[in-house]
Write a protein that holds these residues in place. Structure first.
Motif, short mmCIF file in Angstrom:
data_model
loop_
_atom_site.label_atom_id
_atom_site.label_comp_id
_atom_site.label_asym_id
_atom_site.label_seq_id
_atom_site.Cartn_x
_atom_site.Cartn_y
_atom_site.Cartn_z
N PRO A 209 0.80 -1.23 0.00
CA PRO A 209 0.00 0.00 0.00
C PRO A 209 0.84 1.28 0.00
N GLU A 210 1.99 1.28 0.68
CA GLU A 210 2.82 2.48 0.71
C GLU A 210 3.41 2.79 -0.66
N LEU A 211 3.79 1.75 -1.42
CA LEU A 211 4.33 1.98 -2.76
C LEU A 211 3.22 2.45 -3.71
N VAL A 212 2.04 1.90 -3.55
CA VAL A 212 0.90 2.38 -4.34
C VAL A 212 0.68 3.87 -4.08
N GLU A 213 0.72 4.28 -2.82
CA GLU A 213 0.52 5.69 -2.48
C GLU A 213 1.63 6.56 -3.07
N PHE A 214 2.85 6.04 -3.07
CA PHE A 214 3.97 6.78 -3.67
C PHE A 214 3.72 6.99 -5.16
N PHE A 215 3.32 5.93 -5.87
CA PHE A 215 3.02 6.05 -7.29
C PHE A 215 1.87 7.02 -7.53
N GLU A 216 0.82 6.90 -6.73
CA GLU A 216 -0.36 7.76 -6.91
C GLU A 216 0.00 9.23 -6.73
N ALA A 217 0.94 9.52 -5.85
CA ALA A 217 1.33 10.91 -5.58
C ALA A 217 2.30 11.45 -6.62
N ALA A 218 2.89 10.59 -7.44
CA ALA A 218 3.93 11.00 -8.38
C ALA A 218 3.35 11.78 -9.55
N ASP A 219 4.06 12.84 -9.96
CA ASP A 219 3.71 13.58 -11.17
C ASP A 219 4.47 13.06 -12.38
N PHE A 220 5.07 11.89 -12.26
CA PHE A 220 5.88 11.31 -13.32
C PHE A 220 5.49 9.84 -13.50
N PRO A 221 5.71 9.27 -14.69
CA PRO A 221 5.39 7.86 -14.92
C PRO A 221 6.45 6.93 -14.35
N ILE A 222 6.06 5.66 -14.19
CA ILE A 222 6.93 4.60 -13.67
C ILE A 222 7.27 3.67 -14.83
N VAL A 223 8.55 3.34 -15.01
CA VAL A 223 8.95 2.42 -16.09
C VAL A 223 9.51 1.15 -15.47
N ALA A 224 9.01 0.01 -15.92
CA ALA A 224 9.33 -1.26 -15.25
C ALA A 224 9.12 -2.42 -16.22
N ALA A 225 10.01 -2.57 -17.19
CA ALA A 225 9.81 -3.56 -18.25
C ALA A 225 9.89 -4.99 -17.75
N ASN A 226 10.68 -5.25 -16.70
CA ASN A 226 10.81 -6.64 -16.24
C ASN A 226 10.14 -6.86 -14.89
N ILE A 227 9.23 -5.95 -14.50
CA ILE A 227 8.48 -6.11 -13.25
C ILE A 227 7.01 -6.32 -13.59
#
Length: 637
Positions: A209-227
Motif C-alpha cells: 500500500p505504501e508503494l501504491v501511495e507513492f506512485f499515486e502521488a507522483a507527477d511522473f510515470p513509472i517504467v518497469a519492463a521486467n516487473i
C-alpha cells in the motif's frame, strides 16, 4: 552546446588501405582515358566512396578526374575543404575520399553525373539523473539548486531517477516516501524505475500500500519492463504495461516515449531480479532483464524510435549471476544510454561500451551512475547522428554540497525535519554500557555482522526471542539476518531515533514451524559464503550454540545446533523459531524458508523490529552485551 570529444574511435572512418593520397589542386580534367563513375556512397560526415569503370591514376587529385560538389538543402554550395583520396589495394578503380567534417549539414553530394543526398544533422540530448536516495529527504534542497544550475549551464533535458527512494532513514520510517515524492514532483522528474528497496514493506496480506501511495502521488510515470505488478491488485488502477507515447503520472509502463526538442526518446526500466531475495516483493514478480530489454528495444524500433535510454536498478558491475549495466550494454543492441543505480557507483564521467559480449564493435552505449543519498546530480550529454547513433558524449557529477539550498525546497523540508527530530530525540529508556558496533569487512575490520557473531546481533536476536515468547512459549530460538542490522549503537543514553536507524525496515516478527532437517539446511545457507559476507548470515539468540567447519564445502559445514544444552537432530521433528517477515518469506536466498512460507507454516505476529529492540532494552535498563561464542567455527580452534 559545446562538448569535449569522447573518443577518437567513435567517429573513425574505415579507410581502405592506400597506395597514394594527394590533395586536390583545383577542378578540371586531366589527360588520358575518360572515366565514368559507376557507384557513389556516403560513408559518414567526413568521407564517401567512389568506384570507376577504369583505374584511378596514382597521384591524381579526385577533382582532376571528376567534378565534385556539396550543396545544402537550399542549393547553396558548401565548401567541404580539400578532398583526400585513398585507393583500394588490389582494385584501383575504388577510392575512399575524406574531407572536412560536415556534422550538422544536410544536402546533396554530386560526383560527376551522380547525385546523392546526405544528412549529417545531429541532435543533442541532456540527461540529468539521481539514484539510491534511501530516505535522505534532507538532501533535496541542495540537489534542487544543483539541478537548476545544471540546466542553466547545459540547457534543458530529461530528469531521471534509477530507484531506491525507500528505506534507510527516520524520514522514510515516518513518512513512507510521501516526503520524497513531494520533492521529486517539485524538481519535475520525467521517469522513475522502482529499486529493490521499494518493495521492503511488502505484506503477505496487504501487498504494497505504501508503494501504491507513492506512485499515486507522483507527477511522473513509472517504467518497469521486467516487473510484473499484475499479481498485486493494489496496482491494478496504475498498471498499464506496454510502450506509451502518452504516459500518465503515476502509471506503470514497460517503457515510455517522451519528446525532447522535437525528437522522440524511448525510456524503459529494469530492476534487479535479485529483488526476490533481498526484499519483500510478495506477489510482484521479476523477469529476465536481458530478455525484457531486448523486447523493449524491439518495441521502440517498431515505432520508429532510434534514441533509447535504459533506466536501470541493476548495478554498474554487479555479479553476472544477477546482471549489471555492463552486461546489459554488451548483450543488448540498440540501447544508446543506461542511467543506473543499485551499486551506488560513482561514475565521475560517463563510460562508453562500444564492443559486444563477443568483443566485436557495436554502436556505442553510454553508462552513467551518480553514487548515492542525493550527494550528486549526474549529468550526461549525448550527441546523436541522423541515424540515431551516439557520436559524441560528455558528462560529470555535480556535488550537491557545493550548492546553497533552494529556498522553496528548504521551506518544504522544515515540517518533515521537525517531526523527524522530535522522534530522533525521544528517549528509549535504556543506557548502553559499551558501544555496540556494527562491523563490516574492510581495511580496518576483519569481522562483519554479515559473517560473524556480534554483540549487537546477539542483542537484537534476544529482543526478538523475548517478544516471541509472549506470543508462544514454544519458541525455541530467534534469528536475525545480518543484512537487516544497519548501524551501531553508541555508548550512553539511547534514543528512539538511534534504534530506528539500526533497524530501519520496519520488519515484523514471524513465527515459523520448521523441522530439524530444515533448520540445518538454513544454517548451511547462513555459512555458505563464509568467510565472505552474506546478508543472510544469521545472528542467534541466547541459549543457542551453532558450530560449523569452514574447511568443509558449502552445504556440508554445520556440525551441530545446540539449544539449552540439547542437540537438535537432523530429522522431521518440528520446532518453532522466530525471525523477521523478510527472512521468513525467503529473503537473502533462503529457499528453505521460502518453501516453508509457501507451505503455510509461517505466522506474522506483528511486533515491529525496532520496537521489540526498544522494549527489550528498556526492560534491561542498563545494556551490556558482548560476543559470547554463540557461533563457533571449529577451523579457528
Amino acid at each position: 552546446m559545446k562538448f569535449k570529444r569522447s573518443t577518437a574511435g567513435l567517429l573513425a572512418v574505415g579507410i581502405l588501405a592506400a597506395t597514394g593520397t594527394v590533395a586536390a589542386d583545383g577542378p578540371g580534367k586531366g589527360n588520358g582515358p575518360k572515366r565514368s563513375v559507376e557507384d557513389t556512397s556516403i560513408i559518414d560526415s567526413s568521407s564517401f566512396s567512389v568506384s570507376f569503370d577504369k583505374t584511378f591514376p596514382a597521384g591524381q587529385p579526385l577533382e582532376r578526374i571528376v567534378d565534385v560538389e556539396f550543396t545544402d538543402t537550399d542549393g547553396n554550395q558548401i565548401n567541404a575543404g580539400d578532398l583526400e583520396v585513398e585507393v583500394t589495394s588490389g582494385n584501383r578503380s575504388e577510392v575512399t575520399v575524406t574531407h572536412e567534417d560536415l556534422d550538422g549539414q544536410t544536402g546533396t553530394l554530386t560526383v560527376g553525373d551522380t547525385e546523392l543526398a546526405f544528412d549529417h544533422d545531429t541532435f543533442d540530448l541532456n540527461i540529468f539523473h539521481t539514484n539510491d536516495n534511501h530516505g535522505r529527504t534532507d538532501a533535496y534542497p541542495q540537489l534542487v539548486s544543483a539541478y537548476n544550475e545544471a540546466q542553466d549551464t547545459y540547457g534543458e533535458g530529461l530528469l531521471l531517477d534509477a530507484g531506491d527512494i525507500f528505506s534507510g532513514t527516520l524520514y522514510f520510517n515516518e513518512f513512507r516516501g510521501q516526503d520524497a515524492v513531494e520533492f521529486m514532483n517539485y524538481m519535475g522528474y520525467d521517469a522513475f524505475v522502482p529499486g529493490n528497496h521499494e518493495f521492503d514493506l511488502g505484506d503477505p496480506d496487504e501487498g504494497h500500500p505504501e508503494l501504491v501511495e507513492f506512485f499515486e502521488a507522483a507527477d511522473f510515470p513509472i517504467v518497469a519492463a521486467n516487473i510484473d505488478f499484475s499479481g498485486d491488485s493494489g496496482f491494478d488502477h496504475l498498471n498499464q504495461g506496454g510502450i506509451s507515447n502518452d504516459p500518465q503520472a503515476g502509471n506503470i509502463y514497460d517503457g515510455i516515449i517522451l519528446e525532447q526538442d522535437g525528437e522522440q526518446i524511448g525510456i524503459f526500466g529494469l530492476d534487479t531480479e535479485n529483488t526476490v531475495n533481498i526484499s519483500s516483493p510478495m506477489n510482484v514478480t521479476f523477469s529476465n532483464y536481458l530478455a525484457a530489454a531486448e523486447q523493449a528495444v524491439a518495441d521502440f524500433e517498431a515505432q520508429g524510435i532510434d534514441k533509447i535510454v535504459a533506466l536501470t536498478h541493476l548495478g554498474y558491475d554487479s555479479s553476472p549471476a544477477i546482471g549489471s549495466d555492463l552486461l546489459l550494454a554488451a548483450n543488448v543492441e540498440g540501447i544508446d544510454a543506461i542511467i543506473g543505480g543499485h551499486s551506488h557507483t560513482t561514475l565521475e564521467e560517463p563510460v562508453i561500451i562500444d564492443t559486444n559480449a563477443d568483443g566485436a564493435p557495436k554502436d556505442p552505449t553510454i553508462i552513467g551512475q551518480a553514487n548515492e543519498y542525493g550527494k550528486f546530480l549526474g549529468v550526461m550529454n549525448l550527441t546523436f547522428d541522423s541515424q540515431g547513433r551516439v557520436v559524441d558524449y560528455a558528462g560529470e557529477l555535480l556535488a550537491a554540497e557545493d550548492y546553497e539550498a533552494d529556498p522553496t525546497a528548504a521551506e518544504m523540508l522544515e515540517p518533515y525535519t521537525e517531526a523527524v527530530e522530535e522522534l530522533q530525540n525521544q528517549p528509549a529508556g535504556s543506557y548502553v554500557v559499551n558501544e555496540l558496533p556494527n562491523p563490516r569487512l574492510g581495511a580496518d575490520s576483519n569481522v562483519s555482522v554479515r559473517a560473524n557473531e556480534t554483540a549487537l546481533g546477539n542483542l537484537i536476536a534476544d529482543a526478538q526471542l523475548d517478544a516471541a515468547l509472549t506470543a508462544s512459549d514454544e519458541v525455541l530460538m530467534a534469528v536475525q539476518n545480518g543484512g537487516g542490522i544497519r548501524a551501531p549503537i553508541a555508548a550512553g543514553d539511547v534514543t528512539v531515533g538511534e534504534l530506528i536507524t539500526v533497524q530501519p525496515f520496519g520488519n515484523r516478527l514471524s513465527l515459523m514451524e520448521i523441522t530439524g532437517e530444515e533448520l540445518y539446511e538454513a544454517f548451511e545457507h547462513s555459512f555458505s559464503n563464509y568467510p565472505e559476507e552474506n546478508g543472510g548470515f544469521l545472528q542467534i539468540s541466547e541459549g543457542t550454540e551453532v558450530t560449523f567447519d569452514s574447511t568443509e564445502e558449502p552445504g556440508d559445514r554445520v556440525e551441530s545446533i545446540i539449544v539449552d544444552g540439547e542437540e537438535i537432530a537432523q530429522d522431521s521433528e518440528m520446532y518453532t523459531i522466530a525471525m523477521n517477515n523478510f527472512t521468513a518469506a525467503g529473503g537473502d536466498g533462503y529457499d528453505v524458508f521460502s518453501n516453508i512460507f509457501e507451505d503455510d507454516r509461517v505466522s506474522i505476529v506483528g511486533f515491529t523490529d525496532w520496537e521489540m529492540l526498544r522494549d527489550y532494552m528498556a526492560d534491561l535498563g542498563e545494556v551490556d552485551y558482548s560476543v559470547e561464542g554463540r557461533i563457533t567455527d571449529i577451523a579457528d580452534e
